[in-house]
Design a protein around this motif. Structure first.
Motif, mmCIF file in Angstrom:
data_model
loop_
_atom_site.group_PDB
_atom_site.id
_atom_site.type_symbol
_atom_site.label_atom_id
_atom_site.label_comp_id
_atom_site.label_asym_id
_atom_site.label_seq_id
_atom_site.Cartn_x
_atom_site.Cartn_y
_atom_site.Cartn_z
ATOM 1 N N ILE A 85 0.834 -1.201 0.000
ATOM 2 C CA ILE A 85 0.000 0.000 0.000
ATOM 3 C C ILE A 85 0.870 1.252 0.000
ATOM 4 C CG2 ILE A 85 -1.726 1.290 1.297
ATOM 5 C CD1 ILE A 85 -2.782 -1.209 -0.078
ATOM 6 N N ALA A 86 1.945 1.234 0.804
ATOM 7 C CA ALA A 86 2.858 2.380 0.822
ATOM 8 C C ALA A 86 3.504 2.586 -0.534
ATOM 9 C CB ALA A 86 3.923 2.169 1.897
ATOM 10 N N ASN A 87 3.921 1.490 -1.166
ATOM 11 C CA ASN A 87 4.552 1.593 -2.479
ATOM 12 C C ASN A 87 3.572 2.097 -3.534
ATOM 13 O OD1 ASN A 87 7.049 0.712 -1.596
ATOM 14 N ND2 ASN A 87 6.584 -1.430 -1.961
ATOM 15 N N LEU A 88 2.320 1.655 -3.452
ATOM 16 C CA LEU A 88 1.315 2.153 -4.389
ATOM 17 C C LEU A 88 1.114 3.649 -4.223
ATOM 18 C CD1 LEU A 88 -1.404 -0.671 -4.250
ATOM 19 C CD2 LEU A 88 0.117 -0.144 -6.154
ATOM 20 N N ALA A 89 1.132 4.112 -2.976
ATOM 21 C CA ALA A 89 0.975 5.551 -2.726
ATOM 22 C C ALA A 89 2.133 6.337 -3.335
ATOM 23 C CB ALA A 89 0.881 5.811 -1.226
ATOM 24 N N LEU A 90 3.357 5.859 -3.125
ATOM 25 C CA LEU A 90 4.521 6.551 -3.693
ATOM 26 C C LEU A 90 4.498 6.493 -5.215
ATOM 27 C CD1 LEU A 90 7.475 5.604 -1.322
ATOM 28 C CD2 LEU A 90 5.908 7.527 -1.194
ATOM 29 N N ASP A 91 4.142 5.332 -5.772
ATOM 30 C CA ASP A 91 4.067 5.204 -7.225
ATOM 31 C C ASP A 91 3.053 6.174 -7.818
ATOM 32 O OD1 ASP A 91 5.967 3.283 -7.296
ATOM 33 O OD2 ASP A 91 4.680 1.648 -7.957
ATOM 34 N N ALA A 92 1.892 6.305 -7.145
ATOM 35 C CA ALA A 92 0.859 7.208 -7.650
ATOM 36 C C ALA A 92 1.358 8.653 -7.670
ATOM 37 C CB ALA A 92 -0.398 7.096 -6.790
ATOM 38 N N ILE A 93 2.100 9.040 -6.643
ATOM 39 C CA ILE A 93 2.663 10.399 -6.587
ATOM 40 C C ILE A 93 3.669 10.604 -7.717
ATOM 41 C CG2 ILE A 93 4.112 11.950 -5.218
ATOM 42 C CD1 ILE A 93 2.861 10.529 -2.716
ATOM 43 N N ILE A 94 4.539 9.620 -7.931
ATOM 44 C CA ILE A 94 5.580 9.743 -8.963
ATOM 45 C C ILE A 94 4.954 9.757 -10.354
ATOM 46 C CG2 ILE A 94 7.557 8.563 -9.990
ATOM 47 C CD1 ILE A 94 8.185 7.550 -7.113
ATOM 48 N N ILE A 95 3.949 8.920 -10.581
ATOM 49 C CA ILE A 95 3.275 8.907 -11.886
ATOM 50 C C ILE A 95 2.651 10.258 -12.181
ATOM 51 C CG2 ILE A 95 1.215 7.992 -13.051
ATOM 52 C CD1 ILE A 95 1.995 5.242 -11.926
#
Length: 462
Positions: A212-222
């Motif tokens: 979940i944390a990685n998905l949050a960071l990925d969404a920000i970077i995308i």
């Protein structure tokens, strides 16, 4: 008393009554005290005889779990392989977090201001924020991240740094957008590269919370890449440079997540039982043993399904029933209360991972479309002109595309696999009596204004 040659005792009836009363008192005492004491004395033998099958099953389940790669002790829950100290970015990040913790609220307000800014507005970052973001660049020299967490007490201590990591990533991406608007191409891409590396080195832990944390960071970077691409529109060289740096980490492996969470739940049972033995099969009280059996049996079912060679095991959604299995819905639940309490409910986890992969396709397609436009002076009429396939994970084909009045729109059919022609759920007017539509997953250029407090795209909805 002697009467007519017969002897009579006046107290005979009373004595008989007293004897009967004594017998009743003794029986009552036996019922209240002696019988329960006897049961209490016999209970361990009785309980052990009935618990023996549970203990035998426990030994079998532990053996099977070990063969499936489930981590059953606290030491096995640590990141693997171990990260050498010289490659560990955790001390560096903790120092950055410690220096910026007092300004966290002010930086949150700064992010609100940045999110509300328009492309024509340039927001100046405070010197301390710039300094913290510049210090974060040194992270790129590190190859891993291990906060040396104490798993012996379970997973309750996980991720005290998550808020700081998220804020740091947001600030890096928002500064990249500001620099792109100012024409500082190299510095903008540099910030995005730092954010991308931070997301990559976080992939050392395997829990559900970590995903979940990685998905949050990925969404920000995308979102950061898409915003910078919009700022570079019409500039082929800058878009080419941006394209070269978009190298996101691999999508998490669902099997690793299931194995880790099963082991973490098992370890929580051992902690509650105060079982410190290094042998995972060491005996525990029968109640804890029964719960551990249920945890391991549930994990075994899930892993066996994933090991059957199902298509796209990274994204498969499972519905586990006590009697049979249902595959195809993006839900992963246990029916037992123990499992419900100790293992996360993976509702929509598979769908969230698929959304994230599809949004990565949006980034790649958007940059290629903008490069095509900068070369030819017009947008492509179809994605076929770009010579690449940009996968829609929900449809096993390329994402859909159309030219709009001001730019273009990309979309995926989404979890319901119904193509709504590129319409979001709030753009659809369902017919009376028809099911509520899920809508398509949409990305468009020019990018719409960012809405504060809306959930990051790609995360499981609740």
């Amino acid at each position: 008393m002697l009467q007519d040659g017969k002897v009579f005792c006046k107290g005979r009836g009373r004595n008989e009554t007293m004897r009967q009363s004594k017998k009743q008192l003794v029986a009552l005492w036996m019922l209240i005290f002696a019988f329960p004491l006897a049961l209490w004395a016999a209970f361990p033998v009785f309980a052990r005889a009935h618990a023996e099958p549970i203990y035998r099953q426990f030994t079998r389940e532990v053996r099977v779990a070990q063969s499936l790669g489930i981590p059953l002790t606290a030491s096995h829950l640590k990141p693997t392989p171990p990260i050498p100290d010289e490659q560990n970015a955790a001390p560096m990040l903790r120092e950055i977090f410690a220096n910026s913790r007092e300004q966290r609220e002010a930086r949150s307000q700064l992010l609100v201001e940045l999110d509300r800014s328009t492309p024509s507005q340039i927001v100046t970052l405070p010197p301390d924020v710039d300094a913290a973001l510049d210090a974060a660049k040194a992270i790129r020299s590190k190859g891993g991240l291990d906060f040396k967490r104490d798993y012996s007490q379970g997973l309750a201590l996980l991720y005290p740094e998550l808020g700081e990591l998220k804020q740091l990533t947001q600030l890096l991406c928002r500064r990249a957008v500001l620099r792109a608007r100012l024409g500082e191409v190299k510095l903008a891409i540099d910030d995005l590269t730092t954010a991308m590396h931070l997301a990559k080195i976080r992939r050392t832990e395997r829990s559900f919370l970590d995903v979940i944390a990685n998905l949050a960071l990925d969404a920000i970077i995308i979102s950061g890449y898409l915003d910078v691409a919009a700022a570079f529109r019409g500039k082929e060289d800058q878009l080419d440079s941006l394209k070269q740096t978009f190298d996101p980490p691999e999508i998490p492996n669902l099997r690793d997540i299931v194995a880790f969470e099963t082991g973490a739940a098992f370890n929580a049972i051992r902690v509650d039982a105060n079982q410190r033995s290094l042998d995972p099969a060491a005996e525990m009280p029968v109640v804890h043993t029964f719960a551990a059996n249920e945890i391991l049996r549930h994990g075994k079912r899930c892993l066996n399904l994933l090991d059957q060679g199902l298509p796209d095991p990274h994204f498969i959604g499972l519905a586990i029933d006590s009697e049979d299995y249902e595959i195809g819905r993006f839900v992963f639940k246990g029916t037992d209360m123990t499992i419900e309490a100790l293992i996360p409910r993976y509702e929509e986890l598979g769908a969230a991972l698929m959304r994230q992969e599809t949004r990565r396709s949006f980034v790649r397609a958007s940059i290629d479309i903008l490069i095509f436009e900068s070369r030819t002076g017009k947008l492509p009429t179809s994605l076929d002109e770009l010579g690449n396939v940009f996968l829609d994970s929900f449809a096993s084909r390329s994402v859909s595309y159309m030219v709009t009045e001001r730019g273009f729109r990309l979309w995926s059919v989404g979890i319901d696999r119904v193509d709504n022609g590129g319409l979001r759920v709030d753009e659809i007017n369902p017919a009376s009596g028809s099911p509520e539509p899920a809508g398509d997953i949409v990305e468009e250029f020019p990018r719409p204004p960012r809405k504060r407090n809306e959930p990051a795209a790609g995360l499981p909805s609740k």
